[in-house]
Design a protein around this motif. Structure first.
Motif, PDB file in Angstrom:
ATOM      1  N   ASP A 128       0.841  -1.211   0.000  1.00 52.85           N
ATOM      2  CA  ASP A 128       0.000   0.000   0.000  1.00 52.85           C
ATOM      3  C   ASP A 128       0.873   1.257   0.000  1.00 52.85           C
ATOM      4  OD1 ASP A 128      -2.277  -1.498  -0.052  1.00 52.85           O
ATOM      5  OD2 ASP A 128      -3.124  -0.724   1.810  1.00 52.85           O
TER       6      ASP A 128
ATOM      7  N   LYS B  53       2.321   1.876  -3.451  1.00 48.98           N
ATOM      8  CA  LYS B  53       1.337   2.458  -4.385  1.00 48.98           C
ATOM      9  C   LYS B  53       1.235   3.966  -4.181  1.00 48.98           C
ATOM     10  CE  LYS B  53      -1.575  -1.693  -4.715  1.00 48.98           C
ATOM     11  NZ  LYS B  53      -2.908  -2.274  -4.450  1.00 48.98           N
TER      12      LYS B  53
ATOM     13  N   LEU C 164       2.553   6.967  -6.759  1.00 46.71           N
ATOM     14  CA  LEU C 164       1.584   7.976  -7.200  1.00 46.71           C
ATOM     15  C   LEU C 164       2.116   9.390  -6.936  1.00 46.71           C
ATOM     16  CD1 LEU C 164      -1.333   8.508  -8.231  1.00 46.71           C
ATOM     17  CD2 LEU C 164      -2.098   8.351  -5.853  1.00 46.71           C
TER      18      LEU C 164
ATOM     19  N   TYR D 165      -6.343  12.219  -3.516  1.00 39.35           N
ATOM     20  CA  TYR D 165      -6.656  11.035  -4.328  1.00 39.35           C
ATOM     21  C   TYR D 165      -7.670  10.102  -3.678  1.00 39.35           C
ATOM     22  CZ  TYR D 165      -2.403  12.464  -6.811  1.00 39.35           C
ATOM     23  OH  TYR D 165      -1.449  13.165  -7.525  1.00 39.35           O
TER      24      TYR D 165
ATOM     25  N   ARG E  20      -6.639  -2.647  -7.033  1.00 38.67           N
ATOM     26  CA  ARG E  20      -6.503  -1.249  -7.453  1.00 38.67           C
ATOM     27  C   ARG E  20      -6.859  -0.340  -6.273  1.00 38.67           C
ATOM     28  NH1 ARG E  20     -11.774  -1.502 -11.556  1.00 38.67           N
ATOM     29  NH2 ARG E  20     -12.138  -3.646 -11.024  1.00 38.67           N
TER      30      ARG E  20
ATOM     31  N   THR F  14      -5.474   1.346  -2.350  1.00 47.20           N
ATOM     32  CA  THR F  14      -4.514   1.509  -1.249  1.00 47.20           C
ATOM     33  C   THR F  14      -5.229   2.244  -0.126  1.00 47.20           C
ATOM     34  OG1 THR F  14      -2.305   2.245  -0.578  1.00 47.20           O
ATOM     35  CG2 THR F  14      -3.477   3.681  -2.104  1.00 47.20           C
TER      36      THR F  14
ATOM     37  N   CYS G  97      -8.153   4.886  -1.265  1.00 48.52           N
ATOM     38  CA  CYS G  97      -7.866   5.431  -2.606  1.00 48.52           C
ATOM     39  C   CYS G  97      -8.003   4.278  -3.597  1.00 48.52           C
ATOM     40  CB  CYS G  97      -6.457   6.010  -2.668  1.00 48.52           C
ATOM     41  SG  CYS G  97      -6.167   7.280  -1.420  1.00 48.52           S
TER      42      CYS G  97
ATOM     43  N   LEU H  97      -3.671   2.340  -9.582  1.00 41.71           N
ATOM     44  CA  LEU H  97      -3.048   1.783  -8.374  1.00 41.71           C
ATOM     45  C   LEU H  97      -2.771   0.278  -8.489  1.00 41.71           C
ATOM     46  CD1 LEU H  97      -5.149   3.730  -5.714  1.00 41.71           C
ATOM     47  CD2 LEU H  97      -2.744   4.091  -6.265  1.00 41.71           C
TER      48      LEU H  97
END
Ligand SMILES: [Fe+2]
Length: 386
Positions: free
Chosen positions: A101, A104, A108, A119, A147, A149, A162, A167
Motif C-alpha cells: 500500500d 502504491k 503515485l 486522491y 486497485r 490503497t 484510494c 493503483l
C-alpha cells in the motif's frame, strides 16, 4: 451487468517465484528499481538477498525499509523524495500489505505530486505511475492484485481509501516460501483478512461472475487450511493454499468490492490501533449474523464452498455451520475480544456514532447485502464489543 476487470499484467506464482524478479524487471524495461520494504524484511535479511540477486545481474537498486504498519501520509514523504532522487523506473514492494500500500502511494506521489488526500474516494486514480512489482510476504491483504490503497491522514487520522486502475501493480510475485517465517499473530490476522475479502466479495452487491469464481476458489483454499498454516508453519501445502487463496481473494474484492465488515473495521483501526485483519475478525461474526437474512442463499453457499457442511443441507443448517465456523476460527486463532485488546468501553461508546459516520462515508457498507442506517451501525458496533 458488465464487470470491469483489472489485474496485474504478469503474475509469477509458486515456490521460488521470487527468483524471477530480474527477468520481470527486464520485461518491464526497468533499470533503476527501488525497493520499498517492511523493516522486518530488512532485519530478517530478505532485503539483502533481493539486492544481491539484482547485483548479480548488474542491476543496481536503492532501498527504503522504513514502511510503517497501517501507513499514514507522513510516513511516505521521505520515500517519495528518495524515489525521485534515484530517478526510479520501477518500485519493488517487498512485505505485507503495508509495504505494498505504501509503494502504491509513493509511486503515485513521486509521479504526479500532490497529497494523498487529493486522491481519496470518490476520486478515481486513473493516472499511470512508476510501475510496481509487488512481492507479498504475508498471505492476506491481496494488495498485490488490487486497485486499492489505504493510507491514513496523519492530521485527521482518517483511513483514506484510494482506488482506481492507476493503483494496480504491473506485476506480482506470489511465492509462499516468503511466508514460512511469518509470526503466528500476523499469519492469523492477515489470513482472516483474506477470508473476509473472499466472503465480502461473494456477498457484495457488486459481485459478478468473474469475481464469484475468484471468491469461491479463495474460500475453498483458505477455509480448510488457515488454522494449519498458522499453527504448523512448516506445512508447505497449507501455506501455499492460503497464499494463493489470499491473492485470489484480493482479485475477487478488487473486482467486486468489500462490504460492511471492512467499512466498520477501518474506523476501529484508526481509533484503537487494532491491526486491520484483527479488527475484521472482531466484526466478522456479528456482521455475518446481521446480514444472513438479506442474502440467505449466498451465505448458505459460503458454508458449502468452504466444506463446512454437506451440499444437501438446508439453508438454516448452512447458516448455523457458517456461524459456528467463524466463531470457532476466532477462538482457535486467539482473536481477542475488544475489551481484552484494551479498548476502553467508555471511550468506545463515546465514538460509536462517529465511527458509524466514518464507516458510511467510506462507501463499503453500501455494498453489503443488508445496508444499515447509522443507528443500526451503532447497534452493530455495540454488539461486536460484547
Ligand atoms: Fe482487508
Amino acid at each position: 451487468m458488465i464487470a470491469d476487470i483489472q489485474l496485474p499484467a504478469s503474475l509469477k506464482v509458486g515456490a521460488g517465484a521470487r527468483f524471477a524478479l530480474p527477468d520481470m524487471l527486464s520485461v518491464l524495461g526497468a533499470q533503476r528499481p527501488f525497493i520499498i520494504a517492511d523493516p522486518i524484511m530488512q532485519e530478517l535479511g530478505v532485503v539483502d538477498t533481493f539486492v544481491a540477486m539484482l547485483n548479480e545481474k548488474q542491476i543496481p537498486s536503492a532501498v527504503f525499509a522504513n514502511v510503517m504498519p497501517e501507513p499514514d501520509d507522513s510516513s511516505i514523504v521521505a520515500a517519495v523524495e528518495s524515489v525521485k532522487q534515484h530517478n526510479a523506473d520501477c518500485l519493488i514492494a517487498l512485505g505485507g500489505g503495508s509495504a505494498i500500500d505504501s509503494a502504491k502511494a509513493i509511486a503515485l506521489l513521486a509521479s504526479h505530486g500532490g497529497q494523498m488526500r487529493d486522491y481519496k474516494v470518490p476520486h478515481v486514480v486513473t493516472q499511470q505511475s512508476i510501475p510496481i512489482i509487488a512481492v507479498p510476504t504475508t498471505a492476506g491483504t491481496g494488495s498485490e492484485c488490487t486497485r486499492v490503497t489505504v493510507i491514513s491522514d496523519s492530521a485527521s487520522h482518517e483511513k483514506m481509501l484510494c482506488m482506481g486502475p492507476g493503483l494496480m501493480p504491473k506485476a506480482a510475485i506470489i511465492d509462499y516460501e516468503l511466508t514460512l517465517t511469518v509470526p503466528f499473530r500476523v499469519a492469523a490476522d492477515t489470513g482472516i483478512d483474506a477470508l473476509t475479502h473472499a466472503i465480502e466479495a461473494w456477498v457484495s452487491k457488486k459481485a459478478n461472475p468473474f469475481s464469484d469464481q475468484q471468491a469461491m476458489s479463495a474460500m475453498r483454499l483458505i477455509a480448510p487450511n488457515l488454522l494449519k498454516a498458522c499453527k504448523t508453519p512448516e506445512d508447505h501445502e497449507a501455506k501455499e493454499a492460503v497464499m494463493l487463496g489470499a491473492t485470489m481473494a484480493g482479485i475477487a474484492f478488487s473486482n467486486a468490492s468489500v462490504a460492511l465488515v471492512h467499512g466498520m473495521s477501518r474506523p476501529l483501526g484508526v481509533h484503537f490501533h487494532v491491526p486491520h485483519g484483527m479488527s475484521n475478525a472482531m466484526l466478522l461474526p456479528t456482521v455475518t449474523q446481521y446480514s444472513l437474512e438479506a442474502a440467505p442463499q449466498r451465505y448458505a453457499a459460503c458454508a458449502q464452498i468452504m466444506g463446512l457442511i454437506d451440499d444437501s443441507a438446508d439453508i438454516k443448517a448452512c447458516h448455523e455451520a457458517l456461524m459456528v465456523f467463524l466463531n470457532k476460527l476466532n477462538q482457535e486463532l486467539g482473536v481477542p475480544a475488544m475489551s481484552e485488546f484494551g479498548i476502553d468501553k467508555v471511550h468506545y461508546d463515546s465514538i460509536t456514532a462517529l465511527m458509524a459516520e466514518q464507516a458510511i462515508a467510506s462507501g463499503s457498507p453500501a455494498n453489503n447485502p443488508l445496508v444499515p442506517e447509522k443507528d443500526a451501525l451503532i447497534a452493530l458496533y455495540q454488539q461486536a464489543y460484547r
